[in-house]
Design an enzyme around this catalytic site. Structure first.
Site, PDB file in Angstrom:
ATOM      1  N   ASP A 294       0.859  -1.180   0.000  1.00 51.03           N
ATOM      2  CA  ASP A 294       0.000   0.000   0.000  1.00 51.03           C
ATOM      3  C   ASP A 294       0.896   1.231   0.000  1.00 51.03           C
ATOM      4  O   ASP A 294       1.705   1.417   0.908  1.00 51.03           O
ATOM      5  CB  ASP A 294      -0.889  -0.006   1.248  1.00 51.03           C
ATOM      6  CG  ASP A 294      -2.294   0.481   0.970  1.00 51.03           C
ATOM      7  OD1 ASP A 294      -2.430   1.398   0.149  1.00 51.03           O
ATOM      8  OD2 ASP A 294      -3.242  -0.045   1.572  1.00 51.03           O
TER       9      ASP A 294
ATOM     10  N   GLU B 212      -6.314   3.987  -6.238  1.00 52.35           N
ATOM     11  CA  GLU B 212      -7.560   4.397  -5.597  1.00 52.35           C
ATOM     12  C   GLU B 212      -7.836   5.818  -6.083  1.00 52.35           C
ATOM     13  O   GLU B 212      -7.234   6.771  -5.616  1.00 52.35           O
ATOM     14  CB  GLU B 212      -7.428   4.375  -4.074  1.00 52.35           C
ATOM     15  CG  GLU B 212      -8.729   4.770  -3.380  1.00 52.35           C
ATOM     16  CD  GLU B 212      -8.544   5.130  -1.914  1.00 52.35           C
ATOM     17  OE1 GLU B 212      -9.483   4.879  -1.138  1.00 52.35           O
ATOM     18  OE2 GLU B 212      -7.492   5.674  -1.552  1.00 52.35           O
TER      19      GLU B 212
ATOM     20  N   HIS C 292     -11.018  -2.603   3.138  1.00 53.36           N
ATOM     21  CA  HIS C 292     -10.794  -2.111   4.502  1.00 53.36           C
ATOM     22  C   HIS C 292     -11.487  -0.773   4.769  1.00 53.36           C
ATOM     23  O   HIS C 292     -11.565  -0.345   5.929  1.00 53.36           O
ATOM     24  CB  HIS C 292      -9.291  -1.941   4.738  1.00 53.36           C
ATOM     25  CG  HIS C 292      -8.694  -0.835   3.925  1.00 53.36           C
ATOM     26  ND1 HIS C 292      -8.574  -0.904   2.549  1.00 53.36           N
ATOM     27  CD2 HIS C 292      -8.221   0.380   4.272  1.00 53.36           C
ATOM     28  CE1 HIS C 292      -8.049   0.220   2.103  1.00 53.36           C
ATOM     29  NE2 HIS C 292      -7.817   1.015   3.124  1.00 53.36           N
ATOM     30  N   ASP C 293     -11.954  -0.110   3.732  1.00 50.13           N
ATOM     31  CA  ASP C 293     -12.644   1.168   3.885  1.00 50.13           C
ATOM     32  C   ASP C 293     -14.158   1.023   3.796  1.00 50.13           C
ATOM     33  O   ASP C 293     -14.871   2.029   3.701  1.00 50.13           O
ATOM     34  CB  ASP C 293     -12.184   2.157   2.794  1.00 50.13           C
ATOM     35  CG  ASP C 293     -10.874   2.837   3.147  1.00 50.13           C
ATOM     36  OD1 ASP C 293     -10.564   2.940   4.349  1.00 50.13           O
ATOM     37  OD2 ASP C 293     -10.162   3.266   2.224  1.00 50.13           O
TER      38      ASP C 293
END
Length: 557
Positions: free
Chosen positions: A98, A257, A329-330
């Site tokens: 990430d 993203e 995860h969001d």
């Protein structure tokens, strides 16, 4: 579209803090990931994206990085990381990290040096700006987690910018020295054997350097930071240089993203020579958003879920591939997000999985998705860890929502739903840890866990394993990966149905996104039933009957 090494693969996201704890401290670790590589390989996973495990004070769960080339001690050591990369390679698996390039932690050496000398070179690594003549902050932008994007530096007339939390100062991409620091760091990781990166909040790196205000969009007098992001141009210069100086050196898989960018430039972003390999398709998540907060979200229906997916597929046809998700995860857990609570069962969970794998693009699973993990019942606001959740709870209260209803809302939408520990077995804490878990474990681990599902040929896990195998099948894989998209029954409510037309094979998804029987007129000859979440498919020469939440993938003549 040029064929790429990652096109036919399947990816899996690990949230390391919640995946597998091997030392009993209540927090997952790198050795825990190493321990489960064979589990992921058996499932059929090729690519593993690991959420941040860099050195961090964890104000925003590791997305506030204080050392990009260090491993947070709670996760292990750099030697553990090297071993993970090596063990993944032995299994022909790829590791993605990430990459947080928009901001760092306020504990990062760069920011500490900037604060120590506000006229020095490191001050220009950040957006440190004088207050206005009237003493007010430079602009009225609202941060992602609520409140202004500006924090005043004590004892000065200067503010620093933070799109996210005040402990996450934004770095200044206009500064070539800062950019080179980032490139050197990325190449250092690539030299270690990393195969690529997920790029966090990458659309935010380009700022309006005049720091102009906009009309307020809420009663707090502030405006969403997206207004600024959408108003500026020129990010492409940064993205082109970033690719040329880093990712292109190893043919890295880069997954961006991108929540806000010029859709007309999609080919520049993810075409054959795009800045990134692919972007996450976050369209289903954003379809509810009203702009006022979680308390005012629009309802999800099967029809609008279908429409959003179809529009997203059509947008990128002939350009490239998107990275498709149900959850991450969001997000809250997908099965609790998109399926009514009363309809959430193994049939509907498998239906969502079938839709995901039939869509054009690279499928990403999030840890626990493969066993159908659900939202966790949090009993008080204090049980939540997530900054965003606490802010949205307060937003709801400020809007006049009663505390009991506000808690119910954040239970439904909180990111902590996706961050609760992985449920490995029906032992204490779901087998995640022998200690006290850092975040509440969903009490349904007794009935939803990996160990039980591995021995059940009809489990959600087994269904995902079959879908992954089918995507890689010698006969049908080409249609799954490269086949054209051709929807049918768009006039039928609650039906998701489309062909994937490959060079040699045509496959068809029929999914009944409702808790009632559906009768569909269908006269084509079905050659083979490849996937079915029921034991049988009721089909005649003139029609197909689908049971509630039935999903089938068939080969047609």
């Amino acid at each position: 579209m040029k064929k790429q090494w990652w096109h036919g693969k399947v990816a899996y996201q690990i949230y390391p803090k919640s995946f597998n704890d091997t030392n009993g401290d209540g927090v997952g670790d790198l050795r825990g990931i190493i321990e489960k590589l064979d589990y992921l390989k058996d499932l059929g996973i090729d690519i593993v994206w690991i959420s941040p495990m860099f050195t961090s004070p964890f104000v925003d769960q590791g997305y506030d990085i204080s050392d990009y080339q260090g491993i947070a001690p709670i996760f292990g050591t750099m030697e553990d990381m090297d071993e993970l990369i090596a063990e993944a390679k032995k299994r022909d698996m790829h590791i993605l990290l990430d990459l947080v390039l928009n901001h760092c932690s306020d504990e990062h050496e760069w920011f500490q040096k900037a604060l120590a000398d506000l006229e020095g070179e490191y001050a220009d690594y950040f957006h440190i700006v004088d207050e206005k003549e009237d003493g007010s902050m430079p602009s009225n932008w609202r941060s992602t987690f609520g409140g202004p994007t500006w924090t005043k530096i004590p004892g000065t007339n200067k503010y620093y910018l933070h799109i996210f939390a005040k402990e996450q100062p934004d770095v200044n991409w206009e500064n070539p020295k800062l950019r080179q620091e980032m490139y050197d760091m990325i190449n250092w990781w690539q030299d270690k054997g990393i195969s690529g990166f997920r790029l966090d909040a990458i659309a935010n790196i380009k700022k309006d350097m005049e720091y102009k205000s906009f009309p307020a969009d809420r009663e707090d007098g502030l405006v969403s930071k997206f207004r600024m992001v959408e108003s500026v141009s020129g990010i492409e210069v940064f993205l082109k240089e970033l690719k040329e100086k880093t990712f292109s050196q190893i043919d890295a898989l880069t997954v961006a993203e991108l929540s806000s960018f010029d859709r007309a430039k999609l080919e520049e972003y993810v075409g054959d020579d795009g800045y990134f390999s692919t972007i996450f398709d976050l369209s289903t998540d954003s379809m509810e958003v009203s702009g006022n907060g979680w308390y005012d979200r629009n309802p999800i229906t099967a029809n609008n879920y279908r429409q959003v997916i179809y529009d997203s597929i059509r947008e990128i046809e002939g350009i490239g591939m998107k990275a498709n998700i149900i959850e991450n995860h969001d997000e809250p857990r997908g099965v609790s997000h998109y399926i009514p609570e009363e309809d959430c069962n193994d049939y509907s969970k498998k239906m969502l999985a079938a839709i995901l794998f039939m869509r054009p693009g690279l499928p990403f699973l999030f840890q626990g998705q493969e066993i159908g993990m659900e939202n966790t019942p949090f009993e008080t606001i204090d049980e939540f860890d997530d900054l965003f959740t606490h802010n949205e709870y307060q937003v709801a209260l400020d809007a006049g929502i009663e505390p009991e209803q506000a808690l119910k809302l954040v239970n439904k939408y909180s990111r902590d739903n996706g961050r609760t520990p992985m449920q490995w077995n029906n032992q204490a804490n779901g087998g995640f840890t022998t200690g006290t878990p850092w975040l509440k474990v969903n009490p349904n681990y007794a009935t939803i866990n990996v160990e039980d599902q591995l021995t059940d040929e009809n489990s959600v896990w087994a269904f995902y394993q079959k879908l992954i195998a089918l995507r890689k099948d010698e006969t049908y894989g080409e249609a799954f990966v490269y086949g054209g998209f051709d929807p049918i029954f768009e006039d039928q409510d609650n039906i998701v149905a489309f062909y994937r037309r490959g060079e040699d094979k045509t496959i068809l998804l029929l999914a009944n996104f409702q808790n009632s029987v559906a009768e569909l007129p269908f006269t084509e000859k079905i050659d083979d039933i490849l996937i079915n979440n029921y034991e049988e498919l009721a089909a005649t020469a003139t029609g197909v009957t689908l049971q509630p939440h039935q999903a089938v993938i068939v080969s047609v003549d």
